[in-house]
Design a protein around this motif. Sequence first.
Motif, mmCIF file in Angstrom:
data_model
loop_
_atom_site.group_PDB
_atom_site.id
_atom_site.type_symbol
_atom_site.label_atom_id
_atom_site.label_comp_id
_atom_site.label_asym_id
_atom_site.label_seq_id
_atom_site.Cartn_x
_atom_site.Cartn_y
_atom_site.Cartn_z
ATOM 1 N N PRO A 1 53.480 28.302 -6.882
ATOM 2 C CA PRO A 1 52.058 28.267 -7.246
ATOM 3 C C PRO A 1 51.762 27.431 -8.481
ATOM 4 O O PRO A 1 50.769 26.693 -8.517
ATOM 5 N N ARG B 1 53.855 31.785 -0.947
ATOM 6 C CA ARG B 1 53.604 31.111 -2.222
ATOM 7 C C ARG B 1 53.071 29.690 -2.034
ATOM 8 O O ARG B 1 52.408 29.161 -2.922
ATOM 9 N N THR B 2 53.362 29.090 -0.875
ATOM 10 C CA THR B 2 52.904 27.720 -0.619
ATOM 11 C C THR B 2 51.482 27.698 -0.073
ATOM 12 O O THR B 2 50.896 26.626 0.072
ATOM 13 N N GLY B 3 50.920 28.870 0.234
ATOM 14 C CA GLY B 3 49.509 28.919 0.579
ATOM 15 C C GLY B 3 49.158 29.334 1.983
ATOM 16 O O GLY B 3 47.986 29.252 2.374
ATOM 17 N N THR C 1 49.251 24.388 7.565
ATOM 18 C CA THR C 1 47.996 24.045 6.893
ATOM 19 C C THR C 1 47.634 22.571 7.023
ATOM 20 O O THR C 1 46.609 22.133 6.488
ATOM 21 N N VAL D 1 43.112 23.086 -0.542
ATOM 22 C CA VAL D 1 42.420 24.108 -1.327
ATOM 23 C C VAL D 1 41.451 24.847 -0.410
ATOM 24 O O VAL D 1 40.595 24.229 0.221
ATOM 25 N N ILE E 1 51.908 23.786 -7.519
ATOM 26 C CA ILE E 1 50.703 23.375 -6.778
ATOM 27 C C ILE E 1 49.518 23.227 -7.733
ATOM 28 O O ILE E 1 48.777 22.243 -7.660
ATOM 29 N N GLU E 2 49.363 24.185 -8.631
ATOM 30 C CA GLU E 2 48.249 24.114 -9.588
ATOM 31 C C GLU E 2 48.338 22.836 -10.414
ATOM 32 O O GLU E 2 47.325 22.157 -10.651
ATOM 33 N N LEU F 1 48.180 19.448 -0.034
ATOM 34 C CA LEU F 1 47.931 20.742 -0.673
ATOM 35 C C LEU F 1 46.467 21.088 -0.463
ATOM 36 O O LEU F 1 45.597 20.603 -1.166
ATOM 37 N N ARG G 1 43.553 29.430 7.101
ATOM 38 C CA ARG G 1 44.447 28.946 6.040
ATOM 39 C C ARG G 1 45.871 28.732 6.526
ATOM 40 O O ARG G 1 46.725 28.260 5.776
#
Length: 277
Positions: free
Chosen positions: A269, A53-55, A224, A18, A272-273, A16, A28
């Motif tokens: 999200p 949503r996964t980044g 990513t 950041v 992940i948070e 994941l 990204r």
Amino acid sequence: MVDVREWSRADTVPFLRVPTADDDKYSRGVVAVRTGSNAYPGAAVLGVEAAWRTGAGFVRFVGEGRAADAVIARRPETVAAADIGSTRVDAWVIGSGTSAAHRSWDEDRALHDILAGTAPVAVDAGALDLAPKATAPLVVTPHAGEFARLRARLGLNAGSSGDRAADAAEVAALLSATVLLKGATTLIAAPDGSVTNVTGAPGWLATAGAGDVLAGMLGALIATNADAPLDEVAAAATWLHGYAAALASGAADGPGHPIVALDVAEAIPAAIEDLLS
């Protein structure tokens, strides 16, 4: 018997990423999605939603017709165009919501081009029949029925030997690809014979469209994590998928309740948070 490694929450966290002040939308991760059809436009919506949503920093949709219209109606930030042109692609997602039996010549040609490229490809549902001839790095994502058909296409016994891990490892070796065999216990087999299992997803995740969400999540995590082994990325995507479903259904703290696939995508999200906190 094949030795199987159990994947965990701690194993998932490093995948994941950041973003930092030095990132832009391209760094990204760029995911290109060719999924859905006029019959099943929702598959495209779910996969694109999950990739965002996964980044992923940039999601490009290259399907057409009702699928493209549905994607833009739901996610207007998506770039929808049939021609990728010179756009960088870090990962492809293909096949969800499509049928090999109804694939047009143009679609067949486009999929063959993707599978002959250099970008990694998550191959789902209606594109699994093309996997044996692919040269791109692959993660194939069959459920049990699709896996049996894929084994038959490879000239193997389509029935289960009773050892799912050995069966998945056999297919991974023949395809020189990662196999993500979906189920209550999902198995991820790498071409080198190693197998990982992912458990813990709530039973509420057994719902239509959940696999389309997983495919989009997988595309985003591949994009990513460019230098990571594909089997580990696939395991991380699968674990995160199950955890998002647990949060969406309330099963993380009790018996939970029914959910639909879009609930899972919308919970990514928060999942992940929580993992990063």
